[in-house]
Design an enzyme around this catalytic site. Structure first.
Site, PDB file in Angstrom:
ATOM      1  N   GLN A   1      -2.876 -12.246   7.374  1.00  0.00           N
ATOM      2  CA  GLN A   1      -3.023 -11.912   5.950  1.00  0.00           C
ATOM      3  C   GLN A   1      -2.306 -12.948   5.078  1.00  0.00           C
ATOM      4  OE1 GLN A   1      -2.733  -7.856   4.110  1.00  0.00           O
ATOM      5  NE2 GLN A   1      -0.621  -8.469   3.814  1.00  0.00           N
TER       6      GLN A   1
ATOM      7  N   MET B   1       0.841  -1.201   0.000  1.00  0.00           N
ATOM      8  CA  MET B   1       0.000   0.000   0.000  1.00  0.00           C
ATOM      9  C   MET B   1       0.878   1.253   0.000  1.00  0.00           C
ATOM     10  SD  MET B   1      -3.423  -0.907   2.083  1.00  0.00           S
ATOM     11  CE  MET B   1      -2.791  -0.675   3.720  1.00  0.00           C
TER      12      MET B   1
ATOM     13  N   LEU C   1       6.559   3.249   1.703  1.00  0.00           N
ATOM     14  CA  LEU C   1       7.465   2.106   1.855  1.00  0.00           C
ATOM     15  C   LEU C   1       8.533   2.330   2.924  1.00  0.00           C
ATOM     16  CD1 LEU C   1       8.004   1.169  -1.912  1.00  0.00           C
ATOM     17  CD2 LEU C   1       6.237   0.355  -0.327  1.00  0.00           C
TER      18      LEU C   1
ATOM     19  N   GLU D   1      11.706  -0.201   5.344  1.00  0.00           N
ATOM     20  CA  GLU D   1      12.664  -1.299   5.154  1.00  0.00           C
ATOM     21  C   GLU D   1      11.991  -2.675   5.103  1.00  0.00           C
ATOM     22  OE1 GLU D   1      15.883  -1.380   4.310  1.00  0.00           O
ATOM     23  OE2 GLU D   1      15.666   0.784   4.083  1.00  0.00           O
ATOM     24  N   GLY D   2      10.839  -2.813   5.713  1.00  0.00           N
ATOM     25  CA  GLY D   2      10.122  -4.093   5.634  1.00  0.00           C
ATOM     26  C   GLY D   2       9.723  -4.396   4.198  1.00  0.00           C
ATOM     27  N   HIS D   3       9.168  -3.395   3.520  1.00  0.00           N
ATOM     28  CA  HIS D   3       8.802  -3.564   2.105  1.00  0.00           C
ATOM     29  C   HIS D   3      10.048  -3.792   1.250  1.00  0.00           C
ATOM     30  CE1 HIS D   3       5.473  -0.743   3.515  1.00  0.00           C
ATOM     31  NE2 HIS D   3       4.771  -1.766   3.054  1.00  0.00           N
TER      32      HIS D   3
ATOM     33  N   GLY E   1       4.842 -10.399   4.019  1.00  0.00           N
ATOM     34  CA  GLY E   1       5.579 -10.332   5.281  1.00  0.00           C
ATOM     35  C   GLY E   1       4.879 -11.076   6.405  1.00  0.00           C
ATOM     36  N   GLN E   2       5.693 -11.690   7.248  1.00  0.00           N
ATOM     37  CA  GLN E   2       5.191 -12.344   8.462  1.00  0.00           C
ATOM     38  C   GLN E   2       4.579 -11.315   9.418  1.00  0.00           C
ATOM     39  OE1 GLN E   2       4.982 -15.559   9.336  1.00  0.00           O
ATOM     40  NE2 GLN E   2       4.273 -15.069  11.402  1.00  0.00           N
ATOM     41  N   LYS E   3       4.950 -10.064   9.242  1.00  0.00           N
ATOM     42  CA  LYS E   3       4.374  -8.982  10.058  1.00  0.00           C
ATOM     43  C   LYS E   3       2.843  -9.066  10.062  1.00  0.00           C
ATOM     44  CE  LYS E   3       3.670  -4.637  11.577  1.00  0.00           C
ATOM     45  NZ  LYS E   3       2.322  -4.364  11.125  1.00  0.00           N
TER      46      LYS E   3
HETATM   47  P1  AMP Z   1       1.393  -2.967   3.467  1.00  0.00           P
HETATM   48  O1  AMP Z   1       1.962  -1.925   2.554  1.00  0.00           O
HETATM   49  O2  AMP Z   1       1.416  -2.577   4.914  1.00  0.00           O
HETATM   50  O3  AMP Z   1       0.076  -3.498   2.984  1.00  0.00           O
HETATM   51  O4  AMP Z   1       2.393  -4.204   3.394  1.00  0.00           O
HETATM   52  C1  AMP Z   1       2.771  -4.767   2.157  1.00  0.00           C
HETATM   53  C2  AMP Z   1       3.566  -6.016   2.432  1.00  0.00           C
HETATM   54  O5  AMP Z   1       4.712  -5.699   3.209  1.00  0.00           O
HETATM   55  C3  AMP Z   1       2.787  -7.073   3.229  1.00  0.00           C
HETATM   56  O6  AMP Z   1       3.107  -8.372   2.742  1.00  0.00           O
HETATM   57  C4  AMP Z   1       3.307  -6.872   4.620  1.00  0.00           C
HETATM   58  O7  AMP Z   1       3.213  -8.020   5.440  1.00  0.00           O
HETATM   59  C5  AMP Z   1       4.757  -6.528   4.341  1.00  0.00           C
HETATM   60  N1  AMP Z   1       5.344  -5.829   5.486  1.00  0.00           N
HETATM   61  C6  AMP Z   1       4.865  -4.724   6.107  1.00  0.00           C
HETATM   62  N2  AMP Z   1       5.653  -4.405   7.151  1.00  0.00           N
HETATM   63  C7  AMP Z   1       6.637  -5.345   7.198  1.00  0.00           C
HETATM   64  C8  AMP Z   1       7.751  -5.570   8.057  1.00  0.00           C
HETATM   65  N3  AMP Z   1       8.007  -4.774   9.096  1.00  0.00           N
HETATM   66  N4  AMP Z   1       8.539  -6.628   7.796  1.00  0.00           N
HETATM   67  C9  AMP Z   1       8.283  -7.457   6.754  1.00  0.00           C
HETATM   68  N5  AMP Z   1       7.255  -7.294   5.910  1.00  0.00           N
HETATM   69  C10 AMP Z   1       6.436  -6.250   6.131  1.00  0.00           C
END
Ligand code: AMP
Length: 290
Positions: free
Chosen positions: A154, A30, A33, A35-37, A148-150
């Site tokens: 989902q 979404m 972005l 570091e997780g992304h 992500g496992q976060k």
């Molecule tokens: P989002 O933009 O929040 O919808 O997340 C997009 C993708 O990034 C999803 O697969 C999330 O699980 C992953 N994601 C978000 N935050 C993290 C994080 N801290 N570590 C790893 N993956 C993440």
């Protein structure tokens, strides 16, 4: 790197890659972005010939009282970050492009897994996630998709949807990326005040403490949940919404740690709602990293 806004352009680009015999990696996001992304994009680059990142704040997965309109958007910075991470194509459609017929009523309904855990507090959320991901998978075509496992529930939803609907997508799970003090990276962290940001470290601290208990042989859910609740509720400014021990596939509640369990919670700091989780395994192999 190419930025595309139209579904037709995305299809043309991914079809051309498939014709060239290239493997596609896909990272749905979404935006906003962090570091997780970036870790997901880098992993996709390592595994595939062509990497597609989508940036779309999906209205279908937000409830009426949630933060859809104020969700952070930073497309220019995101495009730079995608390019630096090695992405080939960024798909950044408008809401109208994704949902051209507002009256369209086709939805992916995930059933029971959407009504437990996070789903109790976010009714319809996982149907919204499943619907947008199914549409995106249809646009990208066969690929490896990185999650992500976060967002553990989902991830389980996406695994269920791709299996049940025979979607030709290999789902790849990536570990949660954390700040040095343990807070899981999240686009919503930027809502936090300095004070809230400090208080938020209690979340992973509490999950880690419970995981340590499990690693020492405490497998009863109630003991683990009590520990998390005590730590989080002891931190002023942090309100625990729920904490539960769940089956990592169905997200049904567990009374004891079984072969694998996810300890997941949601907590609010002011108007910001954060989620986090830790995987707990039997026989002292808990994935604590602090
Ligand atoms: P989002 O933009 O929040 O919808 O997340 C997009 C993708 O990034 C999803 O697969 C999330 O699980 C992953 N994601 C978000 N935050 C993290 C994080 N801290 N570590 C790893 N993956 C993440």
């Amino acid at each position: 790197m190419e930025k595309v806004e139209r579904v037709s352009e995305l299809r043309a680009a991914t079809k051309a890659a498939t014709r060239r015999g290239q493997q596609a990696g896909f990272v749905p996001t979404m935006g906003s972005l962090h570091e997780g992304h970036i870790a997901l994009i880098r992993r996709a680059c390592a595994d595939n010939d062509v990497v597609i990142v989508s940036i779309f704040v999906n209205p279908l997965q937000f409830g009426p009282s949630e933060d859809f309109t104020r969700y952070p958007r930073s497309l220019e910075a995101d495009l730079d970050a995608c390019e630096r991470a090695g992405a080939d194509i960024v798909f950044a459609p408008s809401v109208d492009e994704m949902y051209p017929r507002p009256e369209a009523e086709t939805r992916v309904v995930v059933g029971r897994i959407g009504d437990v855990g996070e789903g109790v507090f976010r009714p319809g959320h996982f149907d919204g996630v499943a619907t947008v991901c199914t549409k995106l998978f249809g646009m990208v075509g066969p690929c490896r998709a990185y999650f992500g496992q976060k967002d553990a529930q989902q991830l389980a939803v996406i695994r269920q949807v791709t299996a049940d609907l025979n979607i030709d997508v290999e789902v790849v799970e990536c570990p949660t990326v954390r700040e040095p003090d343990g807070l899981a990276m999240s686009s919503r962290n930027r809502y936090l005040s300095e004070e809230q940001r400090k208080a938020a470290t209690v979340i992973y601290g509490a999950l880690s403490a419970a995981a340590q208990m499990a690693a020492s042989g405490e497998y009863r859910a109630q003991a683990l949940l009590d520990r998390v609740a005590r730590e989080v509720e002891g931190q002023p400014g942090v309100a625990l919404q729920y904490v539960e021990l769940a089956d990592p596939v169905t997200f049904e509640r567990l009374d004891t740690v079984e072969d694998g369990a996810v300890l997941q919670l949601a907590a609010s700091l002011g108007t910001t709602r954060l989620i986090d989780n830790i995987v707990i395994e039997l026989r002292g192999s808990s994935s604590v990293s602090l």
